[in-house]
Design an enzyme around this catalytic site. Sequence first.
Site, mmCIF file in Angstrom:
data_model
loop_
_atom_site.group_PDB
_atom_site.id
_atom_site.type_symbol
_atom_site.label_atom_id
_atom_site.label_comp_id
_atom_site.label_asym_id
_atom_site.label_seq_id
_atom_site.Cartn_x
_atom_site.Cartn_y
_atom_site.Cartn_z
ATOM 1 N N GLU A 127 0.857 -1.194 0.000
ATOM 2 C CA GLU A 127 0.000 0.000 0.000
ATOM 3 C C GLU A 127 0.888 1.238 0.000
ATOM 4 O O GLU A 127 2.093 1.141 0.280
ATOM 5 C CB GLU A 127 -0.902 0.007 1.243
ATOM 6 N N LYS A 269 36.605 -2.551 -31.862
ATOM 7 C CA LYS A 269 38.057 -2.355 -31.925
ATOM 8 C C LYS A 269 38.437 -0.961 -31.441
ATOM 9 O O LYS A 269 37.804 0.025 -31.809
ATOM 10 C CB LYS A 269 38.540 -2.532 -33.368
ATOM 11 N N THR A 313 13.595 -19.204 4.417
ATOM 12 C CA THR A 313 13.468 -17.751 4.582
ATOM 13 C C THR A 313 14.807 -17.044 4.368
ATOM 14 O O THR A 313 14.910 -16.089 3.587
ATOM 15 C CB THR A 313 12.937 -17.441 5.995
ATOM 16 N N GLY A 339 30.444 1.457 -23.641
ATOM 17 C CA GLY A 339 30.831 2.874 -23.716
ATOM 18 C C GLY A 339 29.648 3.747 -24.119
ATOM 19 O O GLY A 339 28.512 3.501 -23.695
ATOM 20 N N GLY A 340 29.917 4.749 -24.953
ATOM 21 C CA GLY A 340 28.866 5.685 -25.380
ATOM 22 C C GLY A 340 27.687 4.965 -26.010
ATOM 23 O O GLY A 340 26.525 5.342 -25.805
ATOM 24 N N GLU A 363 9.474 -7.146 -4.423
ATOM 25 C CA GLU A 363 9.456 -8.403 -3.636
ATOM 26 C C GLU A 363 10.283 -8.243 -2.349
ATOM 27 O O GLU A 363 10.908 -9.185 -1.872
ATOM 28 C CB GLU A 363 9.978 -9.584 -4.455
ATOM 29 N N THR A 365 12.552 -4.817 -0.647
ATOM 30 C CA THR A 365 13.794 -4.138 -1.052
ATOM 31 C C THR A 365 14.997 -4.959 -0.586
ATOM 32 O O THR A 365 14.873 -5.797 0.327
ATOM 33 C CB THR A 365 13.892 -2.742 -0.400
#
Length: 379
Positions: A127, A269, A313, A339-340, A363, A365
Amino acid sequence: MVDFMLTEEQQRLRELVCKFAQREIAPVAAELDREQRFSQEIVDKYYEIGLLHSAVPEEYGGAGLSSLEGCLVAEELAAACGGVASYLGANNLGLMPLLIGGSLELKQELLAKHCAGPNLAAFCLTEAEAGSDVASMRSTAKRVEDEFIINGTKQFITNGGVAGLYSVFASEQPELRHKGISGFMVPANTPGVSHGKKEDKMGQRAADTREVIFRDVHVPAHFRLGTGLDGFKIAMMTLDESRAGVGAAAVGIARAALEAAVAYAKERKQFGKPIAQLQAIQFMLAEMAMKVDAARLLVWRAAYLHDQGSRNTKESAIAKCFAGDTAMQVSTDAVQIFGGYGYMKDYPVEKYMRDAKLHQIYEGTNQVQRLVIANELLR
Ligand code: CAA
């Protein structure tokens, strides 16, 4: 003896789902993500191969997979798309409270019908003011003669707008906190059930995530799960079971990110040679591979314990937490290796990173997982 080998049947299952996921999900994953679109077509096709209701025993029309087998399936689905894996998996999550706490009659009444088609379920626990702190929930259930009347609003519900059946947690006695909560099954077409707008999410955008609202929703008294007032434990037992599967999905995202990074490093490359020949990249890939393997083994252990009938658990919290953190680290490193280009939507790795982030949040944190682990260690 510890045996890490899968049976032939399990290997066949993994191949079947891998082929399905690569044929039916991977090609549309980027589009579903871009358009934030839920695909019922995938649900229909997944139902056709007999795996939609994978955790439901065969006697009720499900596939009757073990928890370990469910993890094999979840990894393959998530390697194709984290969002689709979430919404297919959330069906089992939504049904799990019924499997754990439903009477034989209720299972026969609701499960057989649900499993007879490509229907989805949803798990309504969270909630607005009760995320990690489940016991603070404000939804209420009031017994009036032979019915319960449920009121409340659930938040961030996976399959919220597309499910036909909800498992819902509401308090019969709010002053008792966790001891006042009960679980209920609520068909989505019950008068008084509605849902909010679809949430606009960072990742896992194919999944339909919404508020689900219950306004004076009447359900027959026998739709209450367990013995009543035991809803908190049913929810926790559900999460013990589901966290291994969620960890497996995180492994799937991490594995896909690692595979993409390996392929790209061999092609790209710089300085006159493929970047895969640079030790800096090799060390990153090696770290990523170690984490993926370790996460998978933790997931399999948690699932195996569940299949043996042992309480898992601590192990399922360890698996979910480690695998979620692994998915985040490995997908972030994959973006770095690209990379970029990795930062651009033309390549798949930025989606893995966005999808992975949710694995540190939903589920429970990863802070809650650490709390559960510590509680189990110190009990
Ligand atoms: N199995 C059985 N019983 C359990 C249990 C378990 N795993 N965990 C706790 N219990 C029992 C305890 O033994 C205790 O029993 P008694 O009353 O008999 O003493 C009782 O439950 C209360 O336990 P706690 O004192 O530990 O409860 P708490 O209020 O401190 O909360 C918590 C513990 C671990 C933080 C819990 O609230 C929690 O798990 N929070 C996270 C919720 C969560 O995971 N939400 C995710 C929603 S689903 C989702 O995200 C799915 C999706 O959309 C895809």
